[in-house]
Design a protein around this motif. Sequence first.
Motif, PDB file in Angstrom:
ATOM      1  N   GLY A  81       0.790  -1.224   0.000  1.00 36.14           N
ATOM      2  CA  GLY A  81       0.000   0.000   0.000  1.00 36.14           C
ATOM      3  C   GLY A  81       0.821   1.273   0.000  1.00 36.14           C
ATOM      4  N   HIS A  82       2.138   1.156  -0.088  1.00 33.97           N
ATOM      5  CA  HIS A  82       3.033   2.313  -0.075  1.00 33.97           C
ATOM      6  C   HIS A  82       3.966   2.260  -1.293  1.00 33.97           C
ATOM      7  CE1 HIS A  82       1.871   2.266   4.181  1.00 33.97           C
ATOM      8  NE2 HIS A  82       2.338   3.498   4.289  1.00 33.97           N
ATOM      9  N   GLY A  87      -0.800  -4.098  -3.276  1.00 29.96           N
ATOM     10  CA  GLY A  87      -1.609  -4.332  -2.094  1.00 29.96           C
ATOM     11  C   GLY A  87      -2.091  -3.057  -1.424  1.00 29.96           C
ATOM     12  N   ARG A  88      -2.671  -3.254  -0.262  1.00 27.72           N
ATOM     13  CA  ARG A  88      -3.185  -2.148   0.546  1.00 27.72           C
ATOM     14  C   ARG A  88      -2.670  -2.298   1.968  1.00 27.72           C
ATOM     15  NH1 ARG A  88      -7.356   0.663  -1.865  1.00 27.72           N
ATOM     16  NH2 ARG A  88      -8.125  -0.241  -3.809  1.00 27.72           N
ATOM     17  N   ARG A 174      -5.111   8.666   0.124  1.00 30.98           N
ATOM     18  CA  ARG A 174      -4.780   8.326  -1.261  1.00 30.98           C
ATOM     19  C   ARG A 174      -3.949   9.428  -1.907  1.00 30.98           C
ATOM     20  NH1 ARG A 174     -10.063   6.205  -1.133  1.00 30.98           N
ATOM     21  NH2 ARG A 174     -10.954   8.058  -2.107  1.00 30.98           N
ATOM     22  N   LEU A 175      -4.267  10.674  -1.590  1.00 31.39           N
ATOM     23  CA  LEU A 175      -3.490  11.793  -2.128  1.00 31.39           C
ATOM     24  C   LEU A 175      -2.055  11.759  -1.598  1.00 31.39           C
ATOM     25  CD1 LEU A 175      -6.082  14.710  -1.897  1.00 31.39           C
ATOM     26  CD2 LEU A 175      -5.400  13.429  -3.933  1.00 31.39           C
ATOM     27  N   LEU A 176      -1.874  11.203  -0.397  1.00 33.18           N
ATOM     28  CA  LEU A 176      -0.534  11.067   0.187  1.00 33.18           C
ATOM     29  C   LEU A 176       0.191   9.839  -0.344  1.00 33.18           C
ATOM     30  CD1 LEU A 176      -1.363  11.962   3.914  1.00 33.18           C
ATOM     31  CD2 LEU A 176      -0.203  13.405   2.216  1.00 33.18           C
ATOM     32  N   GLY A 177      -0.466   9.096  -1.232  1.00 35.53           N
ATOM     33  CA  GLY A 177       0.169   7.927  -1.823  1.00 35.53           C
ATOM     34  C   GLY A 177       0.003   6.658  -1.021  1.00 35.53           C
ATOM     35  N   VAL A 178      -0.943   6.653  -0.082  1.00 33.18           N
ATOM     36  CA  VAL A 178      -1.161   5.476   0.762  1.00 33.18           C
ATOM     37  C   VAL A 178      -2.494   4.840   0.388  1.00 33.18           C
ATOM     38  CG1 VAL A 178      -1.440   4.619   3.112  1.00 33.18           C
ATOM     39  CG2 VAL A 178       0.154   6.489   2.647  1.00 33.18           C
TER      40      VAL A 178
END
Length: 293
Positions: A81-82, A87-88, A174-178
């Motif tokens: 997720g990163h 994945g998440r 999501r905007l932070l890329g996570v």
Amino acid sequence: MQDNCVRADRKSGAAQVTHRALNVTTLDGVSLSGMHLPGPGGDTALAVCHGFTHHTRLPVTRVVLEALSGQAPVVALDMRGHGRSGGRTTVGDRELLDLDAAVRWARDAGYSRVATVGFSLGAAVALRQATAGTVRPDAVVAVSGPARWYSRETPAMRRVHWLLEQPHGRAVARLLGVRLDSAWDVVPPSPVEVVAAVAPVPLLLVHFAGDHYFSAAHPEALAAASGGHAQLWTEPGEGHGESGTGPELAERIALWALAAASSAIPGERTNGGGSTVGPRTPAERRAPGSEVG
């Protein structure tokens, strides 16, 4: 695998270090991306687990990785997720499989000893991986780690929980890329519940006196729960995780990890019987005395 050159500013100026891009698959089938940074000779590698919202290409994280690699080889993967990994994120549950994959890769690459170094969320993951992973490390360093889940004692942690729990917060993440997974169905054991089981593997806890995420109560609780096994460094400053770890501290951490790993009995593969990521009941996945209801 692909070789690349990266640059990082150290005390001696800009240094050019060759790294090798990695692609590794976890035991539950998640594809992770990261890097292997060669370091000084020896048979000990450092497997690094970054903090929440970080990844191996983030400049502040890269500086820490470069400083660590000045003392020893480094294996670092973007958690699920990163970054470039798939994945998440489950925010501390299945991430132990991500660090487990890094330790396993290092063993398979020929390193006879592997010390894990985790930052913030990665610190909690490092404690859990040391006790429930399939490949036991030879030393563990936990920097700015929480003792308990659901800590809301500081404004910074209340913002984190807003990201995790509110619809608008998840959009900001999501905007932070996570990329966030769904909320936990079953609460995994918290770091304070598992820290005693790290022994006899050497354990270092690092805390910044002015940490704006976690108060000193967290490392103190972890040290107490370790039964006196853990060593605690309280560092000056208001930093947290990688953001507070300058090159000098990173080098000291690496040197401690190398010395501790060399004094330990080499780690072994286990059957992962203590894993908390399997289909187990809440009672089985929560140790007696848990602070979670």
